[in-house]
Design a protein around this motif. Structure first.
Motif, PDB file in Angstrom:
ATOM      1  N   MET A   1      56.181  64.964  22.570  1.00 15.95           N
ATOM      2  CA  MET A   1      56.448  66.237  22.479  1.00 15.95           C
ATOM      3  C   MET A   1      57.858  66.418  22.496  1.00 15.95           C
ATOM      4  N   VAL A   2      59.034  65.000  22.985  1.00 21.98           N
ATOM      5  CA  VAL A   2      60.211  65.439  22.527  1.00 21.98           C
ATOM      6  C   VAL A   2      60.828  65.807  21.314  1.00 21.98           C
TER       7      VAL A   2
ATOM      8  N   GLN B   1      64.267  68.592  28.252  1.00 24.07           N
ATOM      9  CA  GLN B   1      64.651  67.689  29.657  1.00 24.07           C
ATOM     10  C   GLN B   1      63.555  67.309  30.071  1.00 24.07           C
ATOM     11  N   HIS B   2      62.152  68.698  30.304  1.00 25.53           N
ATOM     12  CA  HIS B   2      61.341  68.452  31.430  1.00 25.53           C
ATOM     13  C   HIS B   2      60.874  67.367  30.846  1.00 25.53           C
ATOM     14  N   TRP B   3      60.958  67.149  28.690  1.00 30.05           N
ATOM     15  CA  TRP B   3      60.276  65.488  28.456  1.00 30.05           C
ATOM     16  C   TRP B   3      60.571  64.804  28.494  1.00 30.05           C
ATOM     17  N   LEU B   4      61.956  64.436  28.340  1.00 35.18           N
ATOM     18  CA  LEU B   4      62.599  63.205  28.526  1.00 35.18           C
ATOM     19  C   LEU B   4      61.895  62.748  29.901  1.00 35.18           C
ATOM     20  N   ASN B   5      62.504  63.756  31.072  1.00 35.78           N
ATOM     21  CA  ASN B   5      61.791  63.125  32.523  1.00 35.78           C
ATOM     22  C   ASN B   5      60.558  62.743  32.868  1.00 35.78           C
ATOM     23  N   CYS B   6      59.548  63.501  31.702  1.00 37.23           N
ATOM     24  CA  CYS B   6      58.650  62.441  32.017  1.00 37.23           C
ATOM     25  C   CYS B   6      58.079  61.033  31.485  1.00 37.23           C
TER      26      CYS B   6
END
Length: 325
Positions: free
Chosen positions: A259-260, A289-294
C-alpha cells in the motif's frame, strides 16, 4: 546431487570444494545461518564428495558411495538430530563409540550434528573432548541457526562456514519452475531465507488461507469495519487459526508495504499483485502517512504479540487503525 544442484551459497561451495581439491578438509565445520538456506543439503553433498570415487571436488551422485550417503546408509557417515528438545550426552557417547570402529576404504569417518546449538552442556563438553583428541580421521559438520550459541571452545576448533539468505530472484525462479502459485510464491520468498523454507511455508495447510484472510479483513476494514471486527473474531482469534496470528501479521505487513508503494505510484514488485487494481484505488483514499502509520503500528503490535499481548485486542486495534478510527 552435486554442489551446483544447490542454489546460491557460492562462497560456501568455494570453501568446501577448495578444501577437497587441495586435500585440506578440516576436521570440523560449523554451518551457521538461517533455516532453509541449504545447510543440510550442503552437508549431504559434502559427505558425498568426500567419499565419491569419481570426482575429486564434487559428488557424482551415481557411484555406490554417493548413493549410500544419499539414502542415509553409508557406514562411515553418522547423522545426529536432537532427541526431543536437545542433543543429549548419551547420543554423543554412542557417536563416539561408532566412530571408534575402523573406517572403510577411505579411512575417513564423518558425522553431522543438526541443530548443534541444542546440545546439552554435558553433550557439548563430551563433544569438545572428542574434537580435541579424535581417535581417527574424522570430519564433523555442526549445523546451527546460530553458531554463536555453541561453546566458544567448540567454535575455536572448527572452521566457520556462513550461510546467507538466498536471493529472492533465485527462490522465485526455483519455485515457479516447480509450479507453485505465483501469488503464494511472492509472499513466501519474503518470509523465508531459502527455497526449502519458502516451499515448506507455501505448502503449509494454512498459508493460502491466512493470505486470503488478510485480503478479506483489509477490504472489510476500510469499507465495513464492524463486519471486519466480527470476521476477525470468528475466523482468527476464536478459531483453530488463532495459533497463526503471527503469520497473519507477517502477511499484513507485506500488504501494508504494498500500500505504501502504491501510494507512491509504484506498481512494480508487489506481493499482492493479484489485488493491484482494488488496492491502488484504496491507496489513493488516504494520504501516504496513513499507510506509513499503519505499517508502524503493525510492526509494533507484532512485537507485542511475542510478549503474549491479548490477540483479540491487538487485532481490533490494527483493523481500526486501517480504517483510520
Amino acid at each position: 546431487m552435486s554442489f551446483q544442484s544447490i542454489p546460491g551459497q557460492e562462497r560456501v561451495k568455494r570453501i568446501l570444494q577448495n578444501s577437497l581439491r587441495t586435500d585440506k578438509v578440516s576436521h570440523a565445520y560449523i554451518f551457521s545461518g538461517p533455516s532453509g538456506t541449504g545447510r543440510r543439503a550442503m552437508a549431504k553433498v559434502f559427505a558425498q564428495a568426500i567419499y565419491c570415487k569419481v570426482l575429486a571436488d564434487d559428488a557424482c551422485g551415481e557411484c555406490l558411495d554417493c548413493r549410500k550417503v544419499e539414502h542415509g546408509n553409508h557406514p562411515d557417515v553418522h547423522w545426529i538430530r536432537p532427541d526431543g528438545a536437545s542433543i543429549k550426552i548419551e547420543q554423543i557417547r554412542e557417536l563416539q563409540k561408532q566412530l571408534s570402529y575402523r573406517a572403510g576404504a577411505s579411512g575417513v569417518k564423518m558425522y553431522v550434528l543438526e541443530d548443534a546449538d541444542k546440545m546439552t552442556v554435558q553433550a557439548a563438553n563430551s563433544l569438545l573432548k572428542f574434537l580435541e583428541e579424535p581417535s581417527s580421521r574424522v570430519v564433523a559438520v555442526m549445523i546451527s541457526d546460530n553458531g554463536q550459541a555453541l561453546l566458544p571452545t567448540i567454535r575455536s576448533r572448527a572452521q566457520w562456514v556462513p550461510f546467507v539468505p538466498l536471493s529472492r530472484e533465485l527462490m522465485v525462479q526455483a519455485l515457479t519452475g516447480e509450479g507453485h502459485s505465483p501469488a503464494l510464491i511472492q509472499a513466501g520468498v519474503r518470509l523465508a531465507a531459502g527455497t526449502d523454507a519458502a516451499r515448506d511455508l507455501i505448502q503449509g495447510n494454512v498459508f493460502a488461507e491466512i493470505r486470503n484472510l488478510v485480503i478479506q479483513l483489509t477490504k472489510e476494514s476500510v469499507t465495513r469495519l464492524p463486519t471486519a471486527l466480527l470476521t476477525a473474531q470468528q475466523k482468527l482469534t476464536k478459531s483453530e487459526l488463532s495459533d497463526h496470528l503471527p503469520l497473519f501479521m507477517d502477511l499484513l505487513i507485506l500488504w501494508l508495504k504494498d500500500m505504501v508503494s502504491l501510494s507512491l505510484g509504484n506498481r512494480n514488485d508487489l506481493v499482492y499483485a493479484d489485488q493491484t487494481n482494488w488496492m491502488a484505488g484504496q491507496a489513493g483514499s488516504y494520504d501516504m502517512q496513513h499507510w506509513l502509520n499503519c505499517l508502524e503500528q503493525a510492526i509494533e503490535l507484532q512485537k507485542r504479540l511475542r510478549f503474549h499481548a491479548n490477540a483479540q485486542l491487538v487485532l481490533e486495534k490494527m483493523l481500526m487503525q486501517l480504517k483510520g478510527v
